[in-house]
Design an enzyme around this catalytic site. Structure first.
Site, short mmCIF file in Angstrom:
data_model
loop_
_atom_site.label_atom_id
_atom_site.label_comp_id
_atom_site.label_asym_id
_atom_site.label_seq_id
_atom_site.Cartn_x
_atom_site.Cartn_y
_atom_site.Cartn_z
N ALA A 61 0.87 -1.18 0.00
CA ALA A 61 0.00 0.00 0.00
C ALA A 61 0.90 1.23 0.00
O ALA A 61 2.08 1.13 0.33
CB ALA A 61 -0.86 -0.02 1.26
N GLY A 100 0.47 -5.01 0.99
CA GLY A 100 -0.70 -4.98 0.13
C GLY A 100 -0.42 -5.59 -1.25
O GLY A 100 -1.34 -6.08 -1.91
N GLU A 103 -0.99 -9.15 -0.74
CA GLU A 103 -2.43 -9.35 -0.52
C GLU A 103 -3.19 -9.31 -1.85
O GLU A 103 -4.14 -10.07 -2.06
CB GLU A 103 -2.96 -8.29 0.45
CG GLU A 103 -2.41 -8.50 1.86
CD GLU A 103 -2.83 -7.42 2.84
OE1 GLU A 103 -2.49 -6.25 2.58
OE2 GLU A 103 -3.50 -7.74 3.82
N GLU A 123 4.20 -5.60 7.35
CA GLU A 123 3.43 -4.52 7.97
C GLU A 123 3.82 -4.26 9.42
O GLU A 123 3.79 -3.12 9.87
CB GLU A 123 1.92 -4.84 7.89
CG GLU A 123 1.28 -4.56 6.55
CD GLU A 123 1.38 -5.71 5.56
OE1 GLU A 123 2.21 -6.62 5.77
OE2 GLU A 123 0.63 -5.71 4.57
C1 3H9 Z 1 0.66 -2.22 3.50
O1 3H9 Z 1 0.87 -2.70 2.43
C2 3H9 Z 1 -0.64 -2.27 4.21
C3 3H9 Z 1 -1.60 -3.28 3.65
O2 3H9 Z 1 -1.51 -4.51 4.34
C4 3H9 Z 1 -3.03 -2.87 3.86
C5 3H9 Z 1 -3.54 -1.79 3.05
C6 3H9 Z 1 -5.01 -1.62 3.18
N1 3H9 Z 1 4.71 3.31 0.05
O3 3H9 Z 1 13.35 1.22 -0.03
P1 3H9 Z 1 13.71 1.99 -1.25
C7 3H9 Z 1 9.48 4.63 -1.33
S1 3H9 Z 1 1.87 -1.37 4.31
C8 3H9 Z 1 5.20 4.51 -0.26
O4 3H9 Z 1 14.89 2.87 -1.21
P2 3H9 Z 1 14.46 -0.41 -2.64
C9 3H9 Z 1 10.65 4.94 -0.41
O5 3H9 Z 1 10.26 5.83 0.61
C10 3H9 Z 1 3.27 -1.47 3.24
N2 3H9 Z 1 6.51 4.71 -0.59
O6 3H9 Z 1 13.81 1.02 -2.54
C11 3H9 Z 1 11.65 5.55 -1.37
O7 3H9 Z 1 11.25 6.86 -1.62
P3 3H9 Z 1 12.32 8.00 -1.98
C12 3H9 Z 1 3.92 -2.78 3.27
C13 3H9 Z 1 7.31 3.66 -0.57
O8 3H9 Z 1 14.47 -0.74 -4.07
C14 3H9 Z 1 11.40 4.75 -2.65
O9 3H9 Z 1 10.09 4.19 -2.52
N3 3H9 Z 1 5.11 -2.77 2.48
C15 3H9 Z 1 6.86 2.38 -0.23
O10 3H9 Z 1 15.73 -0.48 -1.84
C16 3H9 Z 1 12.40 3.61 -2.83
O11 3H9 Z 1 12.41 2.83 -1.65
C17 3H9 Z 1 6.31 -2.48 2.99
O12 3H9 Z 1 6.46 -2.26 4.16
C18 3H9 Z 1 5.49 2.22 0.08
N4 3H9 Z 1 4.96 1.02 0.39
O13 3H9 Z 1 13.44 -1.39 -1.89
C19 3H9 Z 1 7.46 -2.45 2.02
N5 3H9 Z 1 7.91 1.52 -0.30
O14 3H9 Z 1 12.97 7.54 -3.24
C20 3H9 Z 1 8.25 -1.21 2.17
C21 3H9 Z 1 8.98 2.25 -0.68
O15 3H9 Z 1 11.49 9.21 -2.11
N6 3H9 Z 1 9.21 -1.02 1.13
N7 3H9 Z 1 8.63 3.53 -0.85
O16 3H9 Z 1 13.26 8.04 -0.80
C22 3H9 Z 1 10.35 -1.73 1.02
O17 3H9 Z 1 10.61 -2.63 1.77
C23 3H9 Z 1 11.30 -1.35 -0.06
O18 3H9 Z 1 11.03 -0.02 -0.43
C24 3H9 Z 1 11.24 -2.22 -1.33
C25 3H9 Z 1 12.15 -1.58 -2.41
C26 3H9 Z 1 11.78 -3.62 -0.99
C27 3H9 Z 1 9.84 -2.32 -1.86
#
Ligand code: 3H9
Length: 646
Positions: A61, A100, A103, A123
């Site tokens: 999400a 998400g 999901e 999460e």
């Molecule tokens: C969820 O899903 C809730 C659901 O269950 C329910 C919903 C109803 N959103 O980490 P990076 C940005 S909760 C917004 O350096 P990588 C990050 O801030 C979510 N922004 O890249 C950065 O921005 P900037 C559950 C996000 O390639 C840029 O993307 N998911 C999100 O090293 C690059 O990020 C997680 O907790 C996001 N979800 O790694 C996963 N994710 O360039 C969280 C990233 O402006 N994310 N950004 O600084 C990660 O673990 C890593 O970002 C990922 C990529 C592995 C995806």
């Protein structure tokens, strides 16, 4: 365009295209929601493949939306529409399917994946639980035993494990979309959706063990036990009620202070390695690193650097000190192997990449030399004068000083543009913080190299201006001073420490001093007095003079039994410090916390005003990653800002 639609014969291919991580922001959900209805009504479409553009499927999400109320269509709305489709939806996963994103894939009727993809529900790292069915659909696909670690304990599944567990139906070795289209075309019947599959109860012993693991590992965090409870609820009350309960828990946690703090840190940690001022600056290359000094700090830095794959030369004054230093590095690698963090073979290979040398000549070929010798200006100056002569002209020279002004250390060096402060925290192979302290002469590509090194080492870099103690130790000094003010007014060390532990610190300020030893700061005060400075007597001075230097002498602020690190309130210590302490009084724990966190934030504000730190978030990163500030509380600046909000 957030989602594109292509046709491969009768298969519709929907590609989510929302860089950088294809987060499911409102516009993406809305477009998918509309396309799902359109495709369902289109008789020429027999199946749907859902994939992500760029380097991953979907990162989750959109976390940035969590500060606002949920917007329609919600992810559960979208998922319900996909799940109810009469044509098969196949998720084609590459890179990552997280939160998400997973999901969404679970709502599809089948999943295929490229080798090396990562599937997970992280999460709980954000203080929430999955909010779109993850706690209900995942266990119905892979069983509760495998689902609990994923949902509540941060376990991530790679493609191979996901396939073995039945989460991925086919691994696609070649081009993913082609493989997914072929898979979807071959589906003769609509597979049973995850939610309709049976769920086995693993039995009471299993739940008890999971709950015990959770309370140990969660460290006061709310989300992991809530995630476990959501899994259990779905088992006890069936899927429909399970989904409702999950959503309610998700929404309530999403608006909690804990989740706000964790989301704030999520973005701060991602922004930290990429300061705006260095955009477009290519870092100077670093492949080999010399470390000067094989004490606890030097050996820890050597291990941290080698763990990142760089070659290391460790330098000491004499063979005995070198042998000891190399021995410490080996112990670090061996301990990691024993704890399953690396294999024995990796530990051996890592040690093979660490060589030793006596004196400084052996460091001459290194791209970066980090000095970790005794905190003495004259010693450090002499070392850098030699290094400047011996090392290649482009080699970077760094000091790990924690208090000495790096400008003074670099004074007189022929090319100060290659000089920088790199302040690691002990144990350096574990602690995430790296304070980066450029001097006015430091070249931009040297500063960029420091940030790049931090990234490679998996550290959180924070640039600090120059002041006594830089960002972290300056705030620590203020924190300790405020604790001492309370102590002098008659509040006991035990009350102060208990309040800070209650807040989430692993130990309070007095326990911390006992562990580190009271004698070093005592010696610093004595040295200042010897220089004629007016440094009033402190309770700590009285303890050290009485031989109570902390845990290592069996007593400091507390008493310690031999071989036992448990602090016990000490009458003897109370009597020794009595001349400087007011009559015994007590303060409620929340007031103690408020004063100590408030003192840190006040110092943080001064640090910002002086331009020593660039942002409040960077100060909070220093506190969380270097000084044990509880992650769930965001940091002193976060706390104070939230308090100020109406
Ligand atoms: C969820 O899903 C809730 C659901 O269950 C329910 C919903 C109803 N959103 O980490 P990076 C940005 S909760 C917004 O350096 P990588 C990050 O801030 C979510 N922004 O890249 C950065 O921005 P900037 C559950 C996000 O390639 C840029 O993307 N998911 C999100 O090293 C690059 O990020 C997680 O907790 C996001 N979800 O790694 C996963 N994710 O360039 C969280 C990233 O402006 N994310 N950004 O600084 C990660 O673990 C890593 O970002 C990922 C990529 C592995 C995806």
């Amino acid at each position: 365009m957030t989602v594109t639609l292509d046709r491969h014969g009768s298969v519709a291919v929907l590609t989510i295209d929302n860089p950088p991580v294809n987060a499911l922001k409102t516009a993406v959900r809305a477009r998918l929601f509309d396309l799902a209805a359109q495709i369902e009504a289109d008789a020429s479409v027999s199946a749907i493949v859902l994939c992500g553009a760029g380097k991953l499927f979907v990162g989750g999400a959109d976390i940035a939306e969590f500060d606002r109320p949920p917007e329609d269509p919600t992810l559960p709305d979208l998922i319900a529409r996909i799940e109810a489709a009469t044509k098969p939806w196949v998720a084609a996963i590459h890179g990552s399917a997280l939160g998400g994103g997973l999901e969404l894939a679970l709502a599809c009727h089948a999943r295929v994946a490229s080798p090396g993809a990562t599937l997970g529900l992280p999460e709980v790292n954000l203080g929430i639980i999955p909010g779109a069915g993850g706690t209900q659909r995942l266990p119905r696909l892979i069983g509760l035993a495998a689902a609990i670690p994923v949902v509540a304990e941060r376990d991530m599944l790679d493609t191979t494990r996901a396939a073995a567990l039945g989460l991925v139906d086919r691994i696609i070795d070649g081009p993913l979309v082609d493989g997914a289209v072929a898979f979807a075309s071959g589906l003769s019947t609509l597979p049973t959706p995850a939610r309709s599959r049976p769920l086995q109860d693993p039995g009471p012993a299993f739940w008890e063990a999971a709950a015990a693991r959770m309370s140990k590992a969660a460290k006061g965090q709310t989300a992991p036990p809530a995630a476990l409870a959501a899994l259990r609820y779905g088992l006890d009350h069936a899927v429909e009620a399970g989904l409702r309960h999950e959503r309610e828990t998700f929404l309530s946690l999403r608006s909690s202070a804990e989740s706000a703090a964790l989301r704030y840190l999520f973005f701060a940690e991602r922004a930290a390695p990429r300061p705006a001022a260095l955009r477009g600056v290519a870092p100077r290359d670093i492949a080999s690193v010399g470390i000067l000094g094989g004490g606890t700090m030097g050996s820890g830095i050597a291990a941290a650097v080698r763990n990142a794959g760089l070659s290391v030369v460790l330098s000491e004054r004499d063979p005995a000190a070198l042998e000891k230093g190399l021995g410490t590095v080996k112990c670090i690698f061996d301990a990691a192997a024993r704890r399953g963090l690396s294999t024995e073979a990796e530990a051996t290979a890592r040690m093979a990449g660490v060589t030793g040398c006596i004196g400084l000549e052996g460091l001459s070929g290194c791209d970066l030399v980090i000095e970790a010798v005794f905190e003495d200006l004259a010693v450090k100056r002499a070392v850098f004068a030699d290094l400047a002569r011996l090392c290649r002209p482009e080699a970077i020279l760094a000091t790990n000083t924690s208090y000495i002004d790096p400008r003074a250390i670099a004074e007189g060096l022929p090319s100060p543009d290659r000089f920088i402060g790199l302040h690691f925290f002990s144990p350096a192979q574990v602690m995430k913080l790296l304070e980066i302290i450029p001097i006015p002469d430091t070249a931009p590509d040297v500063l960029a190299a420091a940030f790049d090194l931090a990234r490679r080492l998996g550290k959180v870099p924070v640039q600090s201006g120059i002041c006594e103690g830089f960002i972290g130790n300056r705030i620590l000094k203020r924190y300790r001073a405020e604790a001492e003010v309370m102590l002098r007014t008659g509040v006991s060390p035990a009350d102060i420490d208990a309040a800070m532990r209650g807040f989430g610190y692993a130990m309070g300020p007095f326990e911390m001093q006992d562990m580190a030893g009271l004698d070093i700061s005592f010696m610093n005060r004595e040295a200042a007095r010897a220089r004629g400075e007016n440094v009033p007597e402190t309770p700590g001075d009285l303890l050290v003079r009485a031989g109570r230097k902390g845990m290592k002498t069996g007593g400091g602020w507390y008493d310690y039994a031999a071989g036992d690190r448990t602090p016990r309130p000490s009458d003897e210590a109370q009597q020794i410090i009595a001349p400087l302490i007011g009559p015994r009084t007590s303060l409620p724990a929340d007031q103690i916390v408020e004063r100590l966190v408030g003192a840190m934030a006040t110092e943080g504000q001064a640090i910002l005003d002086e331009g020593i730190a660039a942002s409040p978030a960077e100060i909070d990163l220093v506190q969380v990653h270097g000084y044990g500030f509880p992650r769930t509380k965001g940091g002193p600046m976060f706390q104070i800002t939230r308090k100020a909000k109406p």
